[in-house]
Write a protein that holds these residues in place. Structure first.
Motif, PDB file in Angstrom:
ATOM      1  N   SER A  29     -28.090  43.631  12.627  1.00 22.32           N
ATOM      2  CA  SER A  29     -28.436  44.917  11.811  1.00 22.32           C
ATOM      3  C   SER A  29     -28.725  44.531  10.171  1.00 22.32           C
ATOM      4  O   SER A  29     -28.158  43.564   9.742  1.00 22.32           O
ATOM      5  N   GLY A  30     -29.244  45.205   9.911  1.00 25.17           N
ATOM      6  CA  GLY A  30     -29.426  45.215   8.294  1.00 25.17           C
ATOM      7  C   GLY A  30     -28.194  45.379   7.311  1.00 25.17           C
ATOM      8  O   GLY A  30     -27.912  44.638   6.319  1.00 25.17           O
ATOM      9  N   VAL A  31     -27.291  46.137   7.778  1.00 27.22           N
ATOM     10  CA  VAL A  31     -26.022  46.315   7.379  1.00 27.22           C
ATOM     11  C   VAL A  31     -25.438  45.207   7.504  1.00 27.22           C
ATOM     12  O   VAL A  31     -24.655  44.713   6.147  1.00 27.22           O
ATOM     13  N   ASN A  32     -25.127  44.435   8.541  1.00 26.68           N
ATOM     14  CA  ASN A  32     -24.292  43.394   8.368  1.00 26.68           C
ATOM     15  C   ASN A  32     -24.994  42.221   7.682  1.00 26.68           C
ATOM     16  O   ASN A  32     -24.265  41.464   7.062  1.00 26.68           O
ATOM     17  N   ARG A  33     -26.261  42.067   7.650  1.00 23.68           N
ATOM     18  CA  ARG A  33     -27.088  40.971   6.692  1.00 23.68           C
ATOM     19  C   ARG A  33     -26.637  41.307   5.212  1.00 23.68           C
ATOM     20  O   ARG A  33     -26.626  40.393   4.612  1.00 23.68           O
ATOM     21  N   SER A  34     -26.963  42.507   5.058  1.00 24.01           N
ATOM     22  CA  SER A  34     -26.483  42.771   3.563  1.00 24.01           C
ATOM     23  C   SER A  34     -25.151  42.509   3.184  1.00 24.01           C
ATOM     24  O   SER A  34     -24.948  42.081   2.046  1.00 24.01           O
ATOM     25  N   ARG A  35     -24.196  42.881   4.029  1.00 27.13           N
ATOM     26  CA  ARG A  35     -22.839  42.285   3.690  1.00 27.13           C
ATOM     27  C   ARG A  35     -22.525  40.697   3.628  1.00 27.13           C
ATOM     28  O   ARG A  35     -21.935  40.296   2.889  1.00 27.13           O
ATOM     29  N   ALA A  36     -23.299  40.274   4.593  1.00 25.64           N
ATOM     30  CA  ALA A  36     -23.285  38.859   4.468  1.00 25.64           C
ATOM     31  C   ALA A  36     -23.755  38.117   3.106  1.00 25.64           C
ATOM     32  O   ALA A  36     -23.201  37.280   2.392  1.00 25.64           O
ATOM     33  N   VAL A  37     -24.953  38.854   2.614  1.00 20.90           N
ATOM     34  CA  VAL A  37     -25.291  38.409   1.379  1.00 20.90           C
ATOM     35  C   VAL A  37     -24.505  38.753   0.188  1.00 20.90           C
ATOM     36  O   VAL A  37     -24.287  37.808  -0.776  1.00 20.90           O
ATOM     37  N   GLN A  38     -23.710  39.757   0.161  1.00 18.90           N
ATOM     38  CA  GLN A  38     -22.787  40.220  -0.680  1.00 18.90           C
ATOM     39  C   GLN A  38     -21.515  39.213  -0.728  1.00 18.90           C
ATOM     40  O   GLN A  38     -20.981  38.885  -1.618  1.00 18.90           O
ATOM     41  N   ALA A  39     -21.092  38.878   0.607  1.00 17.68           N
ATOM     42  CA  ALA A  39     -20.099  37.939   0.724  1.00 17.68           C
ATOM     43  C   ALA A  39     -20.401  36.531   0.305  1.00 17.68           C
ATOM     44  O   ALA A  39     -19.419  35.979  -0.156  1.00 17.68           O
ATOM     45  N   MET A  40     -21.651  36.186   0.185  1.00 17.29           N
ATOM     46  CA  MET A  40     -22.027  34.948  -0.372  1.00 17.29           C
ATOM     47  C   MET A  40     -21.811  35.070  -1.802  1.00 17.29           C
ATOM     48  O   MET A  40     -21.451  34.000  -2.606  1.00 17.29           O
ATOM     49  N   ARG A  91     -27.513  42.192  -6.187  1.00 20.94           N
ATOM     50  CA  ARG A  91     -28.575  43.104  -6.198  1.00 20.94           C
ATOM     51  C   ARG A  91     -29.518  43.131  -4.714  1.00 20.94           C
ATOM     52  O   ARG A  91     -29.825  44.281  -4.238  1.00 20.94           O
ATOM     53  N   LEU A  92     -29.652  41.928  -4.122  1.00 22.92           N
ATOM     54  CA  LEU A  92     -30.331  41.804  -2.960  1.00 22.92           C
ATOM     55  C   LEU A  92     -29.355  42.417  -1.973  1.00 22.92           C
ATOM     56  O   LEU A  92     -30.237  43.232  -1.032  1.00 22.92           O
ATOM     57  N   SER A  93     -28.141  42.573  -1.933  1.00 17.85           N
ATOM     58  CA  SER A  93     -27.544  43.243  -0.714  1.00 17.85           C
ATOM     59  C   SER A  93     -27.863  44.695  -0.868  1.00 17.85           C
ATOM     60  O   SER A  93     -27.495  45.275   0.106  1.00 17.85           O
ATOM     61  N   GLU A  94     -27.967  44.940  -1.938  1.00 14.05           N
ATOM     62  CA  GLU A  94     -28.229  46.737  -2.055  1.00 14.05           C
ATOM     63  C   GLU A  94     -29.703  47.183  -1.812  1.00 14.05           C
ATOM     64  O   GLU A  94     -29.947  48.385  -1.948  1.00 14.05           O
ATOM     65  N   LEU A  95     -30.610  46.110  -1.679  1.00 12.25           N
ATOM     66  CA  LEU A  95     -31.914  46.541  -1.450  1.00 12.25           C
ATOM     67  C   LEU A  95     -32.156  47.220   0.065  1.00 12.25           C
ATOM     68  O   LEU A  95     -31.407  46.722   0.856  1.00 12.25           O
ATOM     69  N   PRO A  96     -33.054  47.918  -0.004  1.00 11.64           N
ATOM     70  CA  PRO A  96     -33.394  48.151   1.732  1.00 11.64           C
ATOM     71  C   PRO A  96     -33.732  47.153   2.488  1.00 11.64           C
ATOM     72  O   PRO A  96     -34.476  46.226   1.988  1.00 11.64           O
ATOM     73  N   GLY A 140     -30.226  33.925   0.051  1.00 14.86           N
ATOM     74  CA  GLY A 140     -29.929  35.545   0.207  1.00 14.86           C
ATOM     75  C   GLY A 140     -31.251  36.240   0.528  1.00 14.86           C
ATOM     76  O   GLY A 140     -31.100  36.823   1.431  1.00 14.86           O
ATOM     77  N   LEU A 141     -32.216  35.586   0.012  1.00 17.01           N
ATOM     78  CA  LEU A 141     -33.718  36.302   0.738  1.00 17.01           C
ATOM     79  C   LEU A 141     -33.833  36.130   2.028  1.00 17.01           C
ATOM     80  O   LEU A 141     -34.262  36.777   2.857  1.00 17.01           O
ATOM     81  N   CYS A 142     -33.412  34.859   2.555  1.00 20.52           N
ATOM     82  CA  CYS A 142     -33.609  34.535   3.966  1.00 20.52           C
ATOM     83  C   CYS A 142     -32.560  35.610   4.621  1.00 20.52           C
ATOM     84  O   CYS A 142     -33.224  36.053   5.787  1.00 20.52           O
ATOM     85  N   ILE A 143     -31.454  35.293   4.322  1.00 16.69           N
ATOM     86  CA  ILE A 143     -30.586  36.435   5.122  1.00 16.69           C
ATOM     87  C   ILE A 143     -30.924  37.637   5.328  1.00 16.69           C
ATOM     88  O   ILE A 143     -30.900  38.523   6.133  1.00 16.69           O
TER      89      ILE A 143
END
Length: 418
Positions: A29-40, A91-96, A140-143
């Protein structure tokens, strides 16, 4: 990374595992991928001192090996550069989420609904020299786009790259995503040629660094390549254009850090340009630390000027050097730009609307900048976008390299039955 039974590194197995992982990552899901980017981003903050220590070691070794000042500047990490990277990831983690975005199709089928949807590419390889923070931005862009990333850096940044890759992998694992989503290949056992010929597993290769590296990858790759460009951007300073604006555009274009992607390195001037204005521009640029060079005509007029060799017009300096050349007018300027420019960002200073339109339509570049600085921003203040770099090719996603660059389009035709 994968090793065989004898402990030797096997790049093919690594790419195969990345390919398999990409299929699973595409289903997250996009939510999980965004959380992973934030975790990075958070992980980079926690390990900032470890990263800086590794980078200090890389710098010391590189200086002993007489690495060029250009690569040393690209290699150097500072707390500010790390924090900029953290801000980009946050910022990537917050984008749609771009994946799954539905768009109208450009064709229709009888008794069916037709639409298009953005999908991940699969496995992306980043081949880069220096720029250790670039691996985190690419990750970040890839995840965010549900792609797996394979990293192949240079010897000069091996310690920095290793610590950053470990940090990113741990963050992914903590968030429940496969650590194979981001993998670093060891330089000593992974020749570039062996990597970029694996078109069975690689969906896109992005080379980033000096033009020689990019050209090597383009020549040898069998997998698709997204060619990046840096430097050798042209400016045509029209007689109607402002001196102050030309000066500010040149200076500002060199200020993006650490890589002046859209740096203006060549300036074309009309033969009727006021020479006193030209000298004022040169003096101002020299005060800012620029070296000024000129063509044969200008050297004849100003004997103290260093001559620009013919080969230089098609090469990037990647330094604070600007060469000037006289032309007969806008048409001649456009022809020269199309022949010599790197083709990703070229500029015009003019008060003429007609000249602006002719330049914008006639210059064969990914981007044209008219009466405004072409300075490159990875994290622009306005808009919902993060950029890795600039591409000057006319193939896959020309121009700014962002989230949509790492996606492809799937057409879906949904019938209504018999």
């Amino acid at each position: 990374m994968t090793t065989d039974s004898l402990g030797a590194f096997d790049p093919i197995s690594t790419l195969r595992s990345a390919h398999t992982t990409s299929l699973a990552l595409a289903a997250t899901s996009g939510v999980n991928r965004s959380r992973a980017v934030q975790a990075m981003a958070q992980a980079l903050c926690r390990r900032q001192m470890d990263i800086l220590e590794a980078n200090t070691l890389d710098l010391e070794i590189s200086r002993e090996m007489a690495i060029s000042d250009l690569l040393l500047e690209w290699l150097k990490l500072t707390p500010e550069r790390i924090q900029n990277t953290v801000q980009i990831l946050n910022r990537l983690s917050e984008l749609p989420d771009p994946i799954g975005r539905v768009m109208p199709a450009n064709f229709q089928v009888d008794r069916a609904q037709t639409y298009s949807q953005l999908m991940p590419l699969g496995v992306v390889a980043l081949i880069y020299e220096a720029f250790p923070e670039l691996s985190a931005i690419a990750a970040g862009l890839c995840i965010k786009t549900a792609n797996c990333l394979v990293l192949r850096g240079g010897n000069e940044a091996s310690h920095s790259n290793s610590v950053i890759a470990e940090t990113l992998a741990q963050a992914l694992e903590d968030e429940g995503l496969p650590i194979e989503s981001v993998q670093l290949l060891p330089v000593e056992s992974t020749p570039i040629r062996d990597l970029i010929s694996q078109d069975r597993y690689l969906n896109l290769i992005i080379p980033y660094g000096r033009p020689s590296l990019v050209q090597q990858v383009v020549r040898q790759a069998t997998a698709p390549v997204l060619r990046s460009a840096m430097g050798n951007c042209y400016l045509y300073w029209s007689p109607s254009g402002s001196l102050d604006l030309a000066r500010s555009m040149i200076v500002d274009s060199h200020l993006s850090e650490p890589d002046p992607v859209n740096a203006i390195e060549k300036v074309l001037i009309h033969r009727q340009q006021n020479f006193s204005s030209l000298v004022m521009l040169w003096d101002s640029l020299r005060e800012k630390g620029f070296e000024i060079r000129g063509d044969v005509n200008l050297v004849e007029q100003f004997p103290g000027l260093r001559l620009t060799e013919d080969v230089e017009w098609g090469q990037a300096y990647l330094d604070r050097i600007v060469s000037f050349r006289m032309v007969d007018g806008l048409t001649s300027a456009i022809d020269l730009i199309n022949h010599y420019s790197s083709g990703h960002a070229d500029c015009l200073v003019s008060e003429s609307y007609q000249e602006s339109r002719q330049f914008a339509l006639g210059v064969n570049s990914a981007s044209t900048y008219i009466n405004t600085s072409p300075r490159f921003y990875r994290n622009p203040k306005r808009g919902d976008a993060i950029f890795l770099g600039m591409s000057n090719q006319k193939g896959h996603r020309r121009g700014l390299i962002g989230l949509e660059t790492l996606t492809t389009v799937k057409h879906i035709v949904q019938g209504v039955g018999s």
